[in-house]
Design a protein around this motif. Structure first.
Motif, PDB file in Angstrom:
ATOM      1  N   UNK A 115       0.852  -1.188   0.000  1.00  0.00           N
ATOM      2  CA  UNK A 115       0.000   0.000   0.000  1.00  0.00           C
ATOM      3  C   UNK A 115       0.891   1.243   0.000  1.00  0.00           C
ATOM      4  N   UNK A 116       0.705   2.111  -0.996  1.00  0.00           N
ATOM      5  CA  UNK A 116       1.516   3.304  -1.182  1.00  0.00           C
ATOM      6  C   UNK A 116       0.737   4.546  -0.768  1.00  0.00           C
ATOM      7  N   UNK A 117       1.345   5.364   0.076  1.00  0.00           N
ATOM      8  CA  UNK A 117       0.859   6.724   0.333  1.00  0.00           C
ATOM      9  C   UNK A 117       1.917   7.659  -0.236  1.00  0.00           C
ATOM     10  N   UNK A 118       1.589   8.345  -1.282  1.00  0.00           N
ATOM     11  CA  UNK A 118       2.570   9.078  -2.077  1.00  0.00           C
ATOM     12  C   UNK A 118       3.457   9.984  -1.216  1.00  0.00           C
ATOM     13  N   UNK A 119       4.775   9.757  -1.330  1.00  0.00           N
ATOM     14  CA  UNK A 119       5.799  10.542  -0.628  1.00  0.00           C
ATOM     15  C   UNK A 119       5.670  10.496   0.896  1.00  0.00           C
ATOM     16  N   UNK A 120       4.950   9.507   1.400  1.00  0.00           N
ATOM     17  CA  UNK A 120       4.694   9.488   2.847  1.00  0.00           C
ATOM     18  C   UNK A 120       4.990   8.135   3.487  1.00  0.00           C
ATOM     19  N   UNK A 121       4.434   7.070   2.970  1.00  0.00           N
ATOM     20  CA  UNK A 121       4.584   5.774   3.634  1.00  0.00           C
ATOM     21  C   UNK A 121       4.379   4.635   2.643  1.00  0.00           C
ATOM     22  N   UNK A 122       4.988   3.524   2.962  1.00  0.00           N
ATOM     23  CA  UNK A 122       4.793   2.264   2.241  1.00  0.00           C
ATOM     24  C   UNK A 122       4.563   1.180   3.281  1.00  0.00           C
ATOM     25  N   UNK A 123       3.479   0.430   3.112  1.00  0.00           N
ATOM     26  CA  UNK A 123       3.152  -0.634   4.057  1.00  0.00           C
ATOM     27  C   UNK A 123       2.997  -1.933   3.282  1.00  0.00           C
ATOM     28  N   UNK A 124       3.688  -2.972   3.749  1.00  0.00           N
ATOM     29  CA  UNK A 124       3.554  -4.298   3.159  1.00  0.00           C
ATOM     30  C   UNK A 124       2.742  -5.172   4.104  1.00  0.00           C
ATOM     31  N   UNK A 125       1.743  -5.849   3.550  1.00  0.00           N
ATOM     32  CA  UNK A 125       0.964  -6.828   4.300  1.00  0.00           C
ATOM     33  C   UNK A 125       1.315  -8.212   3.756  1.00  0.00           C
ATOM     34  N   UNK A 126       2.017  -8.993   4.573  1.00  0.00           N
ATOM     35  CA  UNK A 126       2.451 -10.331   4.170  1.00  0.00           C
ATOM     36  C   UNK A 126       1.484 -11.335   4.787  1.00  0.00           C
ATOM     37  N   UNK A 127       0.663 -11.963   3.947  1.00  0.00           N
ATOM     38  CA  UNK A 127      -0.343 -12.916   4.421  1.00  0.00           C
ATOM     39  C   UNK A 127       0.274 -14.306   4.437  1.00  0.00           C
ATOM     40  N   UNK A 128       0.459 -14.854   5.627  1.00  0.00           N
ATOM     41  CA  UNK A 128       1.140 -16.126   5.780  1.00  0.00           C
ATOM     42  C   UNK A 128       0.195 -17.271   5.448  1.00  0.00           C
TER      43      UNK A 128
END
Length: 342
Positions: A309-322
């Motif tokens: 999930x990208x928030x432009x110029x602010x944050x990147x979040x990865x959701x790793x579904x096991x």
């Protein structure tokens, strides 16, 4: 306070601790009746929030404390835990319990393995035959199973020192909220992405003035990662000496979970809907440290799908579904890059 459990899925647990160890050496572990949470919050760099259902890695699970939901909070060194689990990969069973040794709280990992012990070998018998002064006329009587291999159990216990934390000391630790993402996309194979990212970073560092030393090298190790809402992901790096990029197309932009929608929010007004309407040339972009990114991508060894999930110029979040185990609830590992700057 009691905690005792058998490790149901040693391989997955070992891979998880290996991935977490590459991102931080100490984790806050929160155990309760239903969930196991691993949290890494370094002073700088990547934050990790891993939430797993108990059934995904444990069985015969017993936990008891005076806190609500029988919660127990631990500060746990990850490398010793990973080494202990790695030694248990071929074990027939493994169990963990919280106990004390010399007044110090420890997690004791007990491993049981089955080994084959051999009796007197035929080789040894033949080697000793010529030493019998009576030749072939005298025979030594032996038990029937003397030369037969037998299964034996080997039990090894390894202790990992921990700190038991008070509820008040961890009360303020919670997963930070960031603004709604502009783009969300299913990532390609993380191991493939890691190989290309590592190569880009090495090329940038090798062409930086002064090699890998100094601030100039640190600035050139920044990777630019961008996604759109039309199935494309772009990885690039730019220095005075080079400008290279790779683009993946045909990826999936998963639908947002309706439960995460803000009340009374018009779906068409969501940032990702606006980015999609802007067309395939509209991107949400972040810049991240290449070496930090390479360590994060080691979670690819866990398998499962990964949504970025990208928030432009602010944050990147990865959701790793096991991957789930025997219909256990799906577990998710959240990796957060925040306060990024272009």
């Amino acid at each position: 306070m009691r905690f005792k459990t058998s490790v149901r899925n040693i391989q997955t647990f070992s891979k998880l601790t290996a991935s977490l160890s590459s991102l931080g050496k100490v984790a806050w572990v929160r155990l309760d009746d239903d969930i196991v949470r691993f949290t890494i919050i370094p002073e700088t760099g990547t934050q990790v929030w891993a939430s797993l259902s108990v059934e995904s890695i444990f069985e015969d699970y017993t936990i008891q404390s005076a806190a609500p939901n029988n919660t127990i909070n631990l500060e746990l060194p990850l490398p010793p835990l990973h080494r202990a689990l790695k030694s248990a990969l071929n074990a027939s069973s493994a169990s963990i319990r919280l106990t004390k040794k010399d007044g110090i709280p420890v997690l004791s990992l007990t491993i049981i393995t089955n080994t084959i012990s051999s009796g007197n070998s035929a080789n040894g018998f033949l080697n000793n035959a010529n030493s019998d002064p009576f030749g072939d006329n005298v025979f030594r009587e032996e038990n029937l199973d003397a030369n037969t291999g037998r299964d034996r159990e080997a039990i090894v216990t390894q202790d990992i020192p921990v700190r038991v934390l008070t509820a008040d000391s961890v009360e303020g630790i919670h997963e930070p909220r960031v603004r709604e993402p502009d783009a969300h996309i299913m990532l390609p194979s993380l191991m493939q992405l890691k190989a290309i990212s590592d190569r880009f970073t090495k090329l940038a560092l090798s062409t930086a003035p002064g090699g890998t030393r100094g601030g100039s090298a640190a600035s050139t190790s920044k990777l630019e990662l961008a996604a759109n809402m039309h199935g494309s992901l772009k990885l690039s790096i730019s220095t005075d000496a080079l400008n290279i990029s790779s683009v993946w197309t045909g990826l999936n932009n998963p639908e947002l979970d309706p439960r995460q929608a803000i009340d009374d929010e018009d779906p068409a007004e969501h940032p990702s809907a606006k980015l999609k309407a802007a067309g395939p040339d509209a991107w949400s972009t972040v810049r991240i440290d290449g070496r930090d990114w390479g360590r994060v991508l080691s979670v690819g060894r866990l398998g499962g799908r990964v949504v970025a999930c990208f928030s432009n110029e602010h944050a990147l979040i990865l959701y790793v579904y096991l991957p789930s185990y025997d219909n256990a609830d799906e577990s998710v590992l959240t990796v957060r890059f925040s306060n990024l700057r272009m």
